[in-house]
Design an enzyme around this catalytic site. Structure first.
Site, mmCIF file in Angstrom:
data_model
loop_
_atom_site.group_PDB
_atom_site.id
_atom_site.type_symbol
_atom_site.label_atom_id
_atom_site.label_comp_id
_atom_site.label_asym_id
_atom_site.label_seq_id
_atom_site.Cartn_x
_atom_site.Cartn_y
_atom_site.Cartn_z
ATOM 1 C CG ASP A 1 2.070 0.878 7.566
ATOM 2 O OD1 ASP A 1 3.036 0.622 6.808
ATOM 3 O OD2 ASP A 1 1.535 0.015 8.288
ATOM 4 C CE LYS B 1 14.685 3.229 6.313
ATOM 5 N NZ LYS B 1 14.083 2.272 7.241
ATOM 6 C CE LYS C 1 -3.495 -2.187 2.956
ATOM 7 N NZ LYS C 1 -4.021 -2.202 4.353
ATOM 8 N N GLY C 2 2.118 1.104 0.441
ATOM 9 C CA GLY C 2 2.949 2.267 0.778
ATOM 10 C C GLY C 2 3.172 3.269 -0.332
ATOM 11 N NE ARG D 1 -1.066 2.023 4.927
ATOM 12 C CZ ARG D 1 -0.019 1.248 4.690
ATOM 13 N NH1 ARG D 1 1.006 1.723 4.011
ATOM 14 N NH2 ARG D 1 0.011 0.010 5.116
ATOM 15 C CD GLU E 1 8.234 -0.697 -2.708
ATOM 16 O OE1 GLU E 1 7.159 -0.153 -2.403
ATOM 17 O OE2 GLU E 1 8.473 -1.889 -2.488
ATOM 18 C CG ASP E 2 6.914 2.183 0.335
ATOM 19 O OD1 ASP E 2 7.694 1.324 -0.135
ATOM 20 O OD2 ASP E 2 6.173 1.947 1.324
ATOM 21 C CG PHE F 1 10.188 2.513 10.934
ATOM 22 C CD1 PHE F 1 10.351 1.371 10.146
ATOM 23 C CD2 PHE F 1 8.912 2.976 11.180
ATOM 24 C CE1 PHE F 1 9.250 0.715 9.616
ATOM 25 C CE2 PHE F 1 7.805 2.324 10.656
ATOM 26 C CZ PHE F 1 7.974 1.190 9.873
ATOM 27 C CB VAL F 2 10.528 7.323 7.221
ATOM 28 C CG1 VAL F 2 11.865 7.960 7.526
ATOM 29 C CG2 VAL F 2 10.652 6.321 6.080
ATOM 30 C CG ASP G 1 14.912 -1.151 5.015
ATOM 31 O OD1 ASP G 1 15.922 -0.500 5.286
ATOM 32 O OD2 ASP G 1 14.298 -1.805 5.862
HETATM 33 P P1 5GP Z 1 13.047 -4.195 1.879
HETATM 34 O O1 5GP Z 1 12.545 -5.458 1.259
HETATM 35 O O2 5GP Z 1 13.774 -3.293 0.908
HETATM 36 O O3 5GP Z 1 13.857 -4.457 3.105
HETATM 37 O O4 5GP Z 1 11.800 -3.428 2.433
HETATM 38 C C1 5GP Z 1 10.941 -2.737 1.629
HETATM 39 C C2 5GP Z 1 9.611 -2.541 2.319
HETATM 40 O O5 5GP Z 1 9.742 -2.488 3.740
HETATM 41 C C3 5GP Z 1 9.015 -1.215 1.911
HETATM 42 O O6 5GP Z 1 8.239 -1.328 0.761
HETATM 43 C C4 5GP Z 1 8.190 -0.849 3.143
HETATM 44 O O7 5GP Z 1 6.929 -1.455 3.071
HETATM 45 C C5 5GP Z 1 8.958 -1.466 4.315
HETATM 46 N N1 5GP Z 1 9.855 -0.486 4.951
HETATM 47 C C6 5GP Z 1 11.200 -0.455 4.928
HETATM 48 N N2 5GP Z 1 11.686 0.577 5.623
HETATM 49 C C7 5GP Z 1 10.608 1.241 6.102
HETATM 50 C C8 5GP Z 1 10.458 2.433 6.885
HETATM 51 O O8 5GP Z 1 11.392 3.125 7.306
HETATM 52 N N3 5GP Z 1 9.171 2.806 7.156
HETATM 53 C C9 5GP Z 1 8.087 2.105 6.726
HETATM 54 N N4 5GP Z 1 6.886 2.569 7.074
HETATM 55 N N5 5GP Z 1 8.187 0.978 5.988
HETATM 56 C C10 5GP Z 1 9.444 0.564 5.670
#
Ligand code: 5GP
Length: 176
Positions: free
Chosen positions: A158, A130, A42-43, A164, A98-99, A151-152, A102
């Site tokens: 969310d 990040k 949803k992000g 959100r 994508e939002d 963590f944002v 990470d």
């Molecule tokens: P990754 O697979 O790259 O570790 O994580 C990606 C997903 O983790 C993002 O699409 C998001 O949903 C969640 N995520 C990662 N970091 C954050 C953060 O700082 N805040 C929030 N709200 N979600 C995050």
């Protein structure tokens, strides 16, 4: 119910300027072509909604949902597609929106899944990145902002289903 607002990390104005620049870059790159934008729910819904308004090309929109962090702030280490695309992307110019990237696991998994469906081109737009957390290398073609390891929330992102709707990217402080 808490009353303190989160700290602002990236303001509404700064987001709008950056989203406009990304839309312009996409418009220039795909001149004369159609793009299929895939919003990762949803992000990314707010970023995606603002971004496509700044893409001056024929745009098709589709959605995927990936398994997320649940109610916590640490990755579970596995990614599942919870909602698949409604239409084929074969021979399309696909841009995943994508939002945040990470560790990179979600995006790497999604890119592999979609590559296998034979798009003409496949690129990635992510509002946030990040770099200090990267474990799986992902090439981000259109990046909004690099941020430190915090963590944002807000602007679509969310924490336990909340925040959100905020128009800015924020960081939770001890009060909330
Ligand atoms: P990754 O697979 O790259 O570790 O994580 C990606 C997903 O983790 C993002 O699409 C998001 O949903 C969640 N995520 C990662 N970091 C954050 C953060 O700082 N805040 C929030 N709200 N979600 C995050």
């Amino acid at each position: 119910m808490e009353t303190m607002a989160p700290d602002v990390l990236i303001s509404e104005e700064d987001i709008a300027l950056r989203v406009e620049a990304l839309g312009k870059a996409i418009t220039e790159e795909y001149q004369g072509q159609e793009v299929t934008v895939i919003c990762v729910l949803k992000g990314a819904f707010m970023f995606c909604s603002d971004l496509i308004k700044k893409i001056n090309l024929p745009v098709k929109l589709d959605f995927v949902a990936l398994s997320s962090y649940g109610d916590g702030t640490a990755s579970s280490g596995t990614v599942k597609m919870e909602l698949d695309l409604a239409e084929s992307i074969k021979d399309k110019n696909v841009i995943i929106v994508e939002d945040i990237v990470d560790t990179g696991l979600s995006m790497k998994t999604l890119v592999q899944l979609l590559e296998a469906r034979g798009p003409k081109t496949l690129k990635v737009a992510s509002l946030l990145y990040k770099p200090s957390k990267t474990k799986h290398s992902v090439s981000i073609d259109y990046m909004g902002f690099e941020i430190e390891d915090k963590f944002v929330i807000g602007y679509g992102l969310d924490y336990a289903g909340r925040y959100r709707e905020l128009p800015y990217i924020g960081v939770l402080n001890a009060g909330n």
